[in-house]
Motif scaffolding. Sequence first.
Motif, PDB file in Angstrom:
ATOM      1  N   ALA A  69       0.932  -1.269  -0.158  1.00 54.21           N
ATOM      2  CA  ALA A  69       0.120  -0.030   0.022  1.00 54.21           C
ATOM      3  C   ALA A  69       1.021   1.229  -0.058  1.00 54.21           C
ATOM      4  O   ALA A  69       0.436   2.446  -0.355  1.00 54.21           O
ATOM      5  N   SER A  70       2.151   1.186   0.274  1.00 58.29           N
ATOM      6  CA  SER A  70       3.004   2.320   0.298  1.00 58.29           C
ATOM      7  C   SER A  70       3.591   2.809  -1.278  1.00 58.29           C
ATOM      8  O   SER A  70       3.928   3.653  -1.209  1.00 58.29           O
ATOM      9  N   LEU A  71       3.196   2.122  -2.183  1.00 58.13           N
ATOM     10  CA  LEU A  71       3.325   2.239  -3.609  1.00 58.13           C
ATOM     11  C   LEU A  71       2.168   2.593  -4.362  1.00 58.13           C
ATOM     12  O   LEU A  71       0.870   2.007  -4.112  1.00 58.13           O
ATOM     13  N   PRO A  72       2.214   3.237  -5.376  1.00 53.41           N
ATOM     14  CA  PRO A  72       1.219   3.718  -6.252  1.00 53.41           C
ATOM     15  C   PRO A  72       0.484   2.396  -7.223  1.00 53.41           C
ATOM     16  O   PRO A  72      -0.420   2.720  -7.593  1.00 53.41           O
ATOM     17  N   TYR A  73       0.970   1.451  -7.003  1.00 52.99           N
ATOM     18  CA  TYR A  73       0.503   0.233  -7.891  1.00 52.99           C
ATOM     19  C   TYR A  73      -1.012  -0.198  -6.912  1.00 52.99           C
ATOM     20  O   TYR A  73      -1.641  -1.016  -7.467  1.00 52.99           O
ATOM     21  N   VAL A  74      -1.194   0.179  -5.728  1.00 49.09           N
ATOM     22  CA  VAL A  74      -2.047  -0.173  -4.887  1.00 49.09           C
ATOM     23  C   VAL A  74      -3.258   0.981  -4.887  1.00 49.09           C
ATOM     24  O   VAL A  74      -2.976   1.839  -4.824  1.00 49.09           O
ATOM     25  N   GLY A  75      -4.459   0.353  -5.328  1.00 49.36           N
ATOM     26  CA  GLY A  75      -5.530   1.426  -5.271  1.00 49.36           C
ATOM     27  C   GLY A  75      -6.165   1.394  -3.897  1.00 49.36           C
ATOM     28  O   GLY A  75      -6.407   0.302  -3.263  1.00 49.36           O
ATOM     29  N   LEU A  76      -6.455   2.719  -3.302  1.00 49.12           N
ATOM     30  CA  LEU A  76      -6.928   2.839  -1.959  1.00 49.12           C
ATOM     31  C   LEU A  76      -8.160   3.633  -1.898  1.00 49.12           C
ATOM     32  O   LEU A  76      -8.528   4.455  -2.921  1.00 49.12           O
ATOM     33  N   PRO A  77      -9.183   3.649  -0.732  1.00 43.71           N
ATOM     34  CA  PRO A  77     -10.213   4.296  -0.611  1.00 43.71           C
ATOM     35  C   PRO A  77      -9.659   5.823  -0.392  1.00 43.71           C
ATOM     36  O   PRO A  77      -8.646   5.768   0.092  1.00 43.71           O
ATOM     37  N   ALA A  78     -10.540   6.789  -0.453  1.00 41.40           N
ATOM     38  CA  ALA A  78     -10.326   8.313  -0.193  1.00 41.40           C
ATOM     39  C   ALA A  78      -9.815   8.189   1.131  1.00 41.40           C
ATOM     40  O   ALA A  78      -8.880   9.029   1.458  1.00 41.40           O
ATOM     41  N   ILE A  79     -10.552   7.673   2.048  1.00 38.46           N
ATOM     42  CA  ILE A  79      -9.921   7.597   3.580  1.00 38.46           C
ATOM     43  C   ILE A  79      -9.736   6.209   3.943  1.00 38.46           C
ATOM     44  O   ILE A  79     -10.256   5.284   3.832  1.00 38.46           O
ATOM     45  N   SER A  80      -8.348   5.848   3.995  1.00 38.32           N
ATOM     46  CA  SER A  80      -7.780   4.436   3.999  1.00 38.32           C
ATOM     47  C   SER A  80      -7.035   4.412   5.262  1.00 38.32           C
ATOM     48  O   SER A  80      -6.374   5.227   5.679  1.00 38.32           O
ATOM     49  N   SER A  81      -7.172   3.198   5.944  1.00 36.77           N
ATOM     50  CA  SER A  81      -6.523   3.166   7.137  1.00 36.77           C
ATOM     51  C   SER A  81      -4.980   2.751   7.100  1.00 36.77           C
ATOM     52  O   SER A  81      -4.253   2.739   7.993  1.00 36.77           O
ATOM     53  N   TYR A  82      -4.648   2.631   5.900  1.00 36.30           N
ATOM     54  CA  TYR A  82      -3.329   2.435   5.546  1.00 36.30           C
ATOM     55  C   TYR A  82      -2.513   3.829   5.104  1.00 36.30           C
ATOM     56  O   TYR A  82      -1.558   3.896   5.146  1.00 36.30           O
ATOM     57  N   ALA A  83      -3.369   4.953   5.185  1.00 32.23           N
ATOM     58  CA  ALA A  83      -2.728   6.276   4.837  1.00 32.23           C
ATOM     59  C   ALA A  83      -1.511   6.584   5.555  1.00 32.23           C
ATOM     60  O   ALA A  83      -0.531   7.270   5.085  1.00 32.23           O
ATOM     61  N   ASN A  84      -1.585   6.261   7.023  1.00 28.57           N
ATOM     62  CA  ASN A  84      -0.532   6.766   7.925  1.00 28.57           C
ATOM     63  C   ASN A  84       0.772   6.160   7.591  1.00 28.57           C
ATOM     64  O   ASN A  84       1.700   6.803   7.851  1.00 28.57           O
ATOM     65  N   TYR A  85       0.860   5.056   6.856  1.00 26.67           N
ATOM     66  CA  TYR A  85       2.033   4.364   6.781  1.00 26.67           C
ATOM     67  C   TYR A  85       2.827   4.917   5.523  1.00 26.67           C
ATOM     68  O   TYR A  85       3.867   4.526   5.306  1.00 26.67           O
ATOM     69  N   PHE A  86       2.230   5.770   4.790  1.00 30.69           N
ATOM     70  CA  PHE A  86       2.988   6.433   3.900  1.00 30.69           C
ATOM     71  C   PHE A  86       2.852   7.925   3.618  1.00 30.69           C
ATOM     72  O   PHE A  86       3.196   8.537   2.855  1.00 30.69           O
ATOM     73  N   GLY A  87       1.813   8.309   4.591  1.00 38.91           N
ATOM     74  CA  GLY A  87       1.524   9.838   4.450  1.00 38.91           C
ATOM     75  C   GLY A  87       2.570  10.686   5.089  1.00 38.91           C
ATOM     76  O   GLY A  87       2.611  12.112   5.071  1.00 38.91           O
TER      77      GLY A  87
END
Length: 469
Positions: A69-87
């Motif tokens: 999820a840290s890379l752009p090949y993964v699509g994520l919802p606008a609000i994602s629980s994974y955002a903290n790990y690359f934000g």
Amino acid sequence: MKNVRIKIIVFIGLLGVMSCDSQLDLAPADVYIEKDVFETSETAEMAISDLYHKLFLASVGPTHVIPDASLPYVGLPAISSYANYFGGNLTPTDGQVENIWRTYYEAINVANVFIDKVPVFGQYDETLEQQHIAEAKFNRAYCYWALLCFYGHGALTGNNDGLGVPLQLTPYDGFNQSDLIPRNTNGEVYAQIISDLTDAVQGLPETYETQLKTRVRATKATAQAMLSRIYLYHRDYESCDEVSSAVIANTNYKLEPELLDLFPLNTDGTTSSFSDEVIFGFPVSANGGNFQYGTHSIYYYNKFIWVDADFIESMDPSDERRTDLIFQGNPNITNPNTANEKTTFKFNNSEQRDDVQMIRLAEILLNKAEALTQLEGVNGETINLLNQIRERSGLNPVQESDFDSKEALLTALYNERYIETAFEGRGRFDFIRTGRPLRNPDLTENQKVFPIPQREIDLSEGILVQNPN
């Protein structure tokens, strides 16, 4: 010597321990005196499966998904629980920051118990005793590699003097302030990993009695393959080339001609048969949902996260990794924002019971190709290794003349690895070590490293130093 009581969850079956079928039967959890656990081969074999179980628990779920999820090949919802790990706003009290640290150290502790206690209490065949110790060292090395990737400051960018993680090499025997240890340097942790894996090569068997067990328990080739990864990350390209060559020459492993045989359709979750390309993995589907490898909690099939459309379009239209390994996924998605998205075929079981491949031959080919290019620049052997991966995916071969510099060939190798190993839980680490931006290109180098969990800082009363920023 006092008998420290340890809790061992006893498993019987698949990992080669006591059953001849592919099911894994769970015996009751209990508390055993160490002498009883390690005295006989039967009880030690039961306990060794708990070691692999803890490595599995530490390595799947969010631990696997965060690097993807840290890379752009993964699509994520606008609000994602994974955002903290690359934000760039990750905190030391984050749940996964704490969980990844805790679960890997739990696995390390079980490995330490084996390494420490089998020589003391073992009364069975010495060769098997040495094998068990070697398996424990492989597992410990894998855990320390993962911890370095997440928490080691500069561990992926060649800073051997940066602070890594504490090297706990003896079993936990209750909290004692005087036993607390500071963080070792990245170089020291790498040296310990290499030492463990080098020792493991000596004590591990070439194979086990079945093809499946050879892929789910550590062998000599498993340890060598892990060394290939470690040497590449540590920038020891000569050693990477040497050990990769040993794995590639091993006739027990070969590149799978068909991608769909490597990642088979697994609708019911019980169709596992590891390909000859797999060097090490977790046999989730073969266990039919039993406790040890029940589910991997990687929700790609259900499109909680998905394959980014731009990533798909960036691939060659004839690339079979695009045409065969990317598909529509769960047809019952009701969320209109994800219903039409596509996902990876690598995790296509609706109940998360796909086998999880941790090391496979394609990675070792790319490791050797990258190491050779770093050593020799554009060369024919690298081109041959690269073409094995490309041609397996239906792409035209490349020539030495296609690359006018070492940097151009390295770029091609990085891109090939990016596509080949996508969704296998290491993308973040490869991007950091090769100097490419993560999903958020504005992250500083400090922000790419996880903070040390705050609870560990507090418990250590300042002995553990926090990462910068």
